[in-house]
Design a protein around this motif. Structure first.
Motif, PDB file in Angstrom:
ATOM      1  N   THR A  25       0.826  -1.219   0.000  1.00 57.35           N
ATOM      2  CA  THR A  25       0.000   0.000   0.000  1.00 57.35           C
ATOM      3  C   THR A  25       0.854   1.260   0.000  1.00 57.35           C
ATOM      4  OG1 THR A  25      -0.278  -0.094   2.411  1.00 57.35           O
ATOM      5  CG2 THR A  25      -2.022  -1.084   1.044  1.00 57.35           C
ATOM      6  N   SER A  26       2.077   1.175   0.482  1.00 56.29           N
ATOM      7  CA  SER A  26       2.951   2.357   0.432  1.00 56.29           C
ATOM      8  C   SER A  26       3.291   2.709  -1.015  1.00 56.29           C
ATOM      9  CB  SER A  26       4.227   2.132   1.252  1.00 56.29           C
ATOM     10  OG  SER A  26       5.031   1.139   0.665  1.00 56.29           O
ATOM     11  N   LEU A  27       3.268   1.714  -1.895  1.00 57.62           N
ATOM     12  CA  LEU A  27       3.498   1.973  -3.327  1.00 57.62           C
ATOM     13  C   LEU A  27       2.336   2.763  -3.930  1.00 57.62           C
ATOM     14  CD1 LEU A  27       4.882  -1.528  -4.427  1.00 57.62           C
ATOM     15  CD2 LEU A  27       6.194   0.560  -3.920  1.00 57.62           C
ATOM     16  N   GLU A  28       1.186   2.748  -3.244  1.00 55.39           N
ATOM     17  CA  GLU A  28       0.008   3.515  -3.667  1.00 55.39           C
ATOM     18  C   GLU A  28       0.029   4.920  -3.051  1.00 55.39           C
ATOM     19  OE1 GLU A  28      -2.287   2.270  -5.808  1.00 55.39           O
ATOM     20  OE2 GLU A  28      -1.275   0.337  -5.885  1.00 55.39           O
ATOM     21  N   GLY A  29       1.093   5.225  -2.285  1.00 57.91           N
ATOM     22  CA  GLY A  29       1.213   6.528  -1.638  1.00 57.91           C
ATOM     23  C   GLY A  29       0.496   6.609  -0.305  1.00 57.91           C
ATOM     24  N   LEU A  30       0.133   5.467   0.268  1.00 57.16           N
ATOM     25  CA  LEU A  30      -0.597   5.450   1.529  1.00 57.16           C
ATOM     26  C   LEU A  30       0.354   5.255   2.707  1.00 57.16           C
ATOM     27  CD1 LEU A  30      -3.607   3.238   0.435  1.00 57.16           C
ATOM     28  CD2 LEU A  30      -3.581   5.721   0.735  1.00 57.16           C
TER      29      LEU A  30
END
Length: 146
Positions: A25-30
């Motif tokens: 999810t960090s790859l989604e900017g979260l």
């Protein structure tokens, strides 16, 4: 630590699952915490901050901070309740809904990886046993509050 101690296995399971979800999810900017709230809102759009706090098992101040950031990122909107102006309802924006669906997909993929090689019967048995454990711990928590 003993790999047969329930409390250690719970910690290990949560940590590994959470790490896999956060890395994707960090790859989604979260940021940590946001995926959990987005996923919760996907099923409970229009709920209150207190309901988010309870449903995501996050303290009130953490939820307040995360929601403020999510408003700025156009992931959610806060709308005063028409029946009671003291209550604010939280709704996903279009952007938030798209991210929430992506989070749900990511969580589903982590779940599938975790269940790999485990029969449906064993899965059902595990879930039932785990729900019993959670209920036992909930009762223990209630006793501690007395």
């Amino acid at each position: 630590m003993n790999y047969h101690d329930l409390h250690y296995l719970l910690l290990l399971g949560f940590n590994r699952s959470n790490k896999a979800i956060v890395s994707k999810t960090s790859l989604e900017g979260l940021m940590p915490g946001q995926p959990k709230i987005l996923e919760f809102l996907l099923e409970h759009d229009g709920c209150t901050q207190k309901e988010i706090s309870n449903g995501c098992v996050l303290d009130k101040s953490t939820v307040t901070s995360l929601l403020s950031r999510m408003v700025l990122l156009d992931q959610i909107v806060k709308v005063p309740c028409s029946q009671d102006r003291r209550v604010t309802r939280i709704y996903l924006t279009q952007k938030g809904c798209t991210l929430a669906k992506r989070v749900a997909f990511i969580c589903d993929s982590v779940n599938k990886a975790a269940w790999q090689g485990i029969s449906q019967e064993d899965r059902c048995h595990f879930i039932q046993t785990f729900q019993n454990i959670l209920e036992n711990l909930k009762e223990l928590e209630s006793e501690d509050e007395k």
